[in-house]
Design a protein around this motif. Structure first.
Motif, PDB file in Angstrom:
ATOM      1  N   LYS A   1      42.802 -22.492 -20.211  1.00 57.79           N
ATOM      2  CA  LYS A   1      42.115 -21.227 -20.476  1.00 57.79           C
ATOM      3  C   LYS A   1      40.810 -21.128 -19.696  1.00 57.79           C
ATOM      4  CE  LYS A   1      43.726 -19.722 -25.018  1.00 57.79           C
ATOM      5  NZ  LYS A   1      43.309 -19.350 -26.392  1.00 57.79           N
TER       6      LYS A   1
ATOM      7  N   GLY B   1      41.638 -19.701 -13.823  1.00 55.95           N
ATOM      8  CA  GLY B   1      42.796 -18.853 -13.574  1.00 55.95           C
ATOM      9  C   GLY B   1      44.060 -19.648 -13.306  1.00 55.95           C
TER      10      GLY B   1
ATOM     11  N   ASP C   1      33.631 -18.461 -14.467  1.00 54.95           N
ATOM     12  CA  ASP C   1      35.019 -18.055 -14.257  1.00 54.95           C
ATOM     13  C   ASP C   1      35.615 -17.721 -15.624  1.00 54.95           C
ATOM     14  OD1 ASP C   1      35.112 -20.629 -15.238  1.00 54.95           O
ATOM     15  OD2 ASP C   1      36.368 -21.449 -13.655  1.00 54.95           O
ATOM     16  N   GLU C   2      36.835 -18.138 -15.895  1.00 49.02           N
ATOM     17  CA  GLU C   2      37.492 -17.720 -17.137  1.00 49.02           C
ATOM     18  C   GLU C   2      36.858 -18.307 -18.394  1.00 49.02           C
ATOM     19  OE1 GLU C   2      40.277 -16.180 -14.248  1.00 49.02           O
ATOM     20  OE2 GLU C   2      39.002 -17.949 -14.347  1.00 49.02           O
TER      21      GLU C   2
END
Length: 477
Positions: free
Chosen positions: A260, A263, A213-214
């Motif tokens: 961070k 999301g 993911d992020e």
């Protein structure tokens, strides 16, 4: 857009109409703050300063017109041995009396490093020091019973308690064969002692939902928030992590670690399902990024933009940068301001920085070691009182140069607001400034100045500030 207004000062032609005023431009100050230490805690005339009434009548925090103040109730590597919850509990009444409204605690559940962990490597979200796993029953901070006692005591003192929530990564799982990586990964959490939120490689990237993911952190297994199973255990079930923290442990809000890594929709969804105050650690000095995240997460965010601007202003002799944009100027209701925390401590002139955040908009945070160990507690209590009782309304910046900064809080709902003067030079300074008060006597509520000037009919007045210090002016009432 900025909520501040720069007003040029024209002192020529104005006459001083101060009441009981004395000119001391060339006088030697009796009080000087150097390297965060108060050399002599007196007024200019040698009298003890007036800190204001820092205690509420019943000994419990009562929200004033300026709101409350958050205490970060820990620092990195607090003493181990299971004593920290009781250490904080013993301070709660004093913090409430000083005007603090909430306590932010470190991650409270059992983590991989057991009795030595600061909690940022979580293993079992439901073990608060009541299961024997990872080499200990108690966490570094104490037992579940002691934590519950601390929260109960804080609530009795009318203070909220915020939990530090680590949702990005886990640690302490067992090794298992992982078909998505073709290797063994430390992703087997089926044996957590609580029996709740058991996890396997399916709940961590990379998996059937994608490769990542992020962002991942430190090589720890990266929790997959796209998984319905993970969502169910984090916020949907009646015994989900969020609902257990709120309904059973009685936490009132959340500090989300390392946002961070996922999301903003994750925090937004948590808040929609769980409720309570929330603030995210988005370590980024770009105010556009901070505002974007806060809006999409439906959450407050730490104002790292203000943090780095204060370092430049107070440590590098450039107070003009306080005109720059910050999160509290974009949206003060979603900005949590701070001078130091357990991860970063770069500002040297801390008392000037605390004078800034405790007189300006946003939700100010006090760092435990600053309050309990390093700075002058009486001075901080005075600033907290000023924040809670005088710091109301929006902000107008009245004057800046390299060494001086003057701003006005414009008041709200009958509260007069204040004018704050920060002086980073080595000399007493004076300025004519426009106020919101016509023909009224004002005073410095820090006690740093003994002046009691009266504003002119056009609302202008001359105020002063000691070297390397600050003053905070409001109606003498």
């Amino acid at each position: 857009m900025k909520k501040t207004l720069l007003v040029s000062l024209l002192a020529v032609g104005f006459f001083n109409s101060c009441h009981n005023n004395e000119e001391i431009i060339n006088d030697t100050p009796k009080q000087l703050e150097v390297h965060n230490k108060v050399v002599n805690v007196t007024n200019h005339d040698g009298k003890p300063f007036n800190t204001g009434n820092t205690n509420s009548q019943n000994g419990k925090f009562i929200a004033g017109p300026g709101g409350g103040v958050m205490m970060q109730g820990f620092y990195w590597d607090v003493p181990d041995g299971g004593i920290w919850w009781n250490t904080v509990k013993d301070k709660v009444t004093d913090w409430s009396n000083a005007g603090m409204s909430a306590i932010w605690l470190p991650p409270a559940s059992k983590a991989q490093n057991g009795p030595y962990s600061m909690g940022y490597d979580p293993t079992d979200y439901y073990d608060f020091g009541n299961y024997n796993q990872n080499g200990t029953v108690e966490t570094r901070f104490g037992s579940k019973t002691e934590l519950e006692g601390l929260i109960t005591k804080a609530h009795a003192e009318n203070m909220q308690v915020y939990a530090d929530i680590v949702l990005n990564h886990n640690s302490g799982g067992q090794s298992q064969a992982n078909p998505f990586t073709g290797t063994n990964t430390w992703t087997d959490f089926s044996g957590v002692a609580s029996g709740k939120f058991q996890r396997s490689y399916n709940e961590f990237y990379k998996n059937s939902y994608g490769n990542n993911d992020e962002g991942a952190f430190g090589g720890f297994p990266d929790l997959c928030h796209a998984s319905p199973y993970v969502q169910n255990w984090l916020w949907e079930r009646e015994d989900s992590v969020g609902k257990y923290y709120k309904n059973v442990m009685k936490f009132d809000g959340w500090r989300f670690d390392y946002v961070k890594g996922f999301g903003p929709w994750v925090v937004n969804t948590w808040n929609s399902n769980i409720g309570g105050f929330s603030v995210g650690e988005l370590w980024d000095s770009n105010v556009n990024t901070l505002e974007w995240w806060a809006n999409n997460a439906n959450s407050s965010v730490f104002d790292f933009a203000a943090y780095y601007k204060m370092d430049e202003a107070f440590d590098n002799g450039n107070l003009n940068v306080l005109n720059d944009d910050m999160m509290w100027k974009r949206n003060p209701y979603k900005a949590v301001t701070f001078v130091a925390n357990h991860d970063t401590d770069i500002i040297n002139n801390k008392m000037l920085a605390y004078a800034y955040i405790l007189t300006h908009e946003g939700y100010p945070t006090i760092f435990y070691r600053d309050y309990e160990e390093w700075l002058n507690k009486e001075r901080l209590n005075n600033l907290i009182w000023i924040h809670n009782n005088k710091a109301t309304g929006n902000t107008s910046i009245l004057y800046t140069d390299n060494d001086e900064y003057i701003a006005r809080r414009n008041g709200y709902n009958g509260n007069p607001g204040l004018v704050v003067y920060i002086n980073n030079s080595s000399y007493w300074q004076e300025r004519w400034i426009p106020t919101n008060w016509a023909s009224q006597q004002i005073k410095d509520f820090t006690g740093h100045s003994s002046w009691y000037p009266t504003t002119q009919g056009d609302k202008w007045v001359k105020i002063q500030c000691p070297p390397k210090s600050y003053s905070a002016w409001s109606l003498n009432q």
